[in-house]
Design a protein around this motif. Structure first.
Motif, PDB file in Angstrom:
ATOM      1  N   ARG A  59      -3.041  10.545 -30.613  1.00 59.74           N
ATOM      2  CA  ARG A  59      -3.054   9.174 -31.130  1.00 59.74           C
ATOM      3  C   ARG A  59      -1.939   8.358 -30.501  1.00 59.74           C
ATOM      4  N   SER A  60      -0.832   9.014 -30.171  1.00 57.33           N
ATOM      5  CA  SER A  60       0.295   8.345 -29.518  1.00 57.33           C
ATOM      6  C   SER A  60       1.017   9.363 -28.640  1.00 57.33           C
ATOM      7  N   ALA A  61       1.930   8.877 -27.800  1.00 61.16           N
ATOM      8  CA  ALA A  61       2.680   9.767 -26.920  1.00 61.16           C
ATOM      9  C   ALA A  61       3.562  10.720 -27.715  1.00 61.16           C
ATOM     10  N   GLU A  62       4.017  10.293 -28.880  1.00 61.96           N
ATOM     11  CA  GLU A  62       4.877  11.131 -29.710  1.00 61.96           C
ATOM     12  C   GLU A  62       4.148  12.359 -30.258  1.00 61.96           C
ATOM     13  N   THR A  68      11.678  17.360 -21.688  1.00 63.86           N
ATOM     14  CA  THR A  68      10.559  16.998 -20.819  1.00 63.86           C
ATOM     15  C   THR A  68       9.920  15.706 -21.292  1.00 63.86           C
ATOM     16  N   PHE A  69       9.781  15.529 -22.598  1.00 63.69           N
ATOM     17  CA  PHE A  69       9.207  14.305 -23.132  1.00 63.69           C
ATOM     18  C   PHE A  69      10.067  13.100 -22.759  1.00 63.69           C
ATOM     19  N   ALA A  70      11.382  13.235 -22.872  1.00 61.47           N
ATOM     20  CA  ALA A  70      12.278  12.133 -22.524  1.00 61.47           C
ATOM     21  C   ALA A  70      12.153  11.781 -21.042  1.00 61.47           C
ATOM     22  N   GLN A  71      11.877  12.755 -20.209  1.00 59.97           N
ATOM     23  CA  GLN A  71      11.753  12.533 -18.773  1.00 59.97           C
ATOM     24  C   GLN A  71      10.492  11.744 -18.421  1.00 59.97           C
ATOM     25  N   ILE A  72       9.394  11.933 -19.154  1.00 64.64           N
ATOM     26  CA  ILE A  72       8.123  11.302 -18.779  1.00 64.64           C
ATOM     27  C   ILE A  72       7.655  10.220 -19.738  1.00 64.64           C
ATOM     28  N   GLY A 128       6.287  14.417 -13.089  1.00 63.59           N
ATOM     29  CA  GLY A 128       7.655  14.842 -12.834  1.00 63.59           C
ATOM     30  C   GLY A 128       8.223  15.761 -13.891  1.00 63.59           C
ATOM     31  N   GLY A 129       7.425  16.226 -14.818  1.00 63.47           N
ATOM     32  CA  GLY A 129       7.913  17.124 -15.860  1.00 63.47           C
ATOM     33  C   GLY A 129       7.588  18.572 -15.582  1.00 63.47           C
ATOM     34  N   GLY A 130       7.152  18.889 -14.374  1.00 61.95           N
ATOM     35  CA  GLY A 130       6.756  20.255 -14.053  1.00 61.95           C
ATOM     36  C   GLY A 130       5.258  20.422 -14.211  1.00 61.95           C
TER      37      GLY A 130
END
Length: 132
Positions: A106-109, A121-125, A91-93
């Motif tokens: 290593r992490s989503a961040e 976009t990061f906050a959305q997914i 859903g982020g395009g």
């Protein structure tokens, strides 16, 4: 320095004669009296607008290798193993290719740290992604 030790002085040579300049193309063509006459309604030519015979439709061009977006998966998507279609389906395009190009994570961040995604976009997914 003595008189006999003076450095030799170079004499200046006469400059070469300048080559005759070639006239411009517009100077080669003699003007005709009709070309110089002011534009009058008798000399004006009616021009009709050009309208295409067939309506032109512009389609959105997609990348040839972009797969259709997959529906959002039920669980978390692993950033290091998911396909481009799965990542695009979050859903982020069309973010799948950028995420795959930045692997491994290593992490989503790391998506923010490596500047793969912007904060919006990061906050959305972020609830749908993770790493193992």
């Amino acid at each position: 320095m003595g008189a006999s030790q003076r450095p030799a002085v170079a004499t200046m040579a006469e400059p070469a004669p300048a080559a005759p300049k070639k006239p411009h193309v517009w100077q080669d063509v003699p003007a005709q009296a009709s070309d110089l006459a002011p534009l009058t309604p008798a000399r004006a030519v009616a021009v009709e607008p050009v309208v295409p015979a067939v309506p032109v439709a512009f389609a959105r061009l997609e990348a040839a290798d972009a797969a259709p977006a997959a529906p959002a998966p039920r669980g978390r998507v692993d950033l290091n193993t998911a396909s481009v279609a799965e990542l695009n389906g979050l859903g982020g395009g069309m973010i799948g290719r950028a995420i795959v190009a930045g692997r491994p994570y290593r992490s989503a961040e790391d998506l923010l740290a490596k500047r793969v995604l912007n904060r919006a976009t990061f906050a959305q997914i972020k609830g749908q992604i993770g790493t193992q």
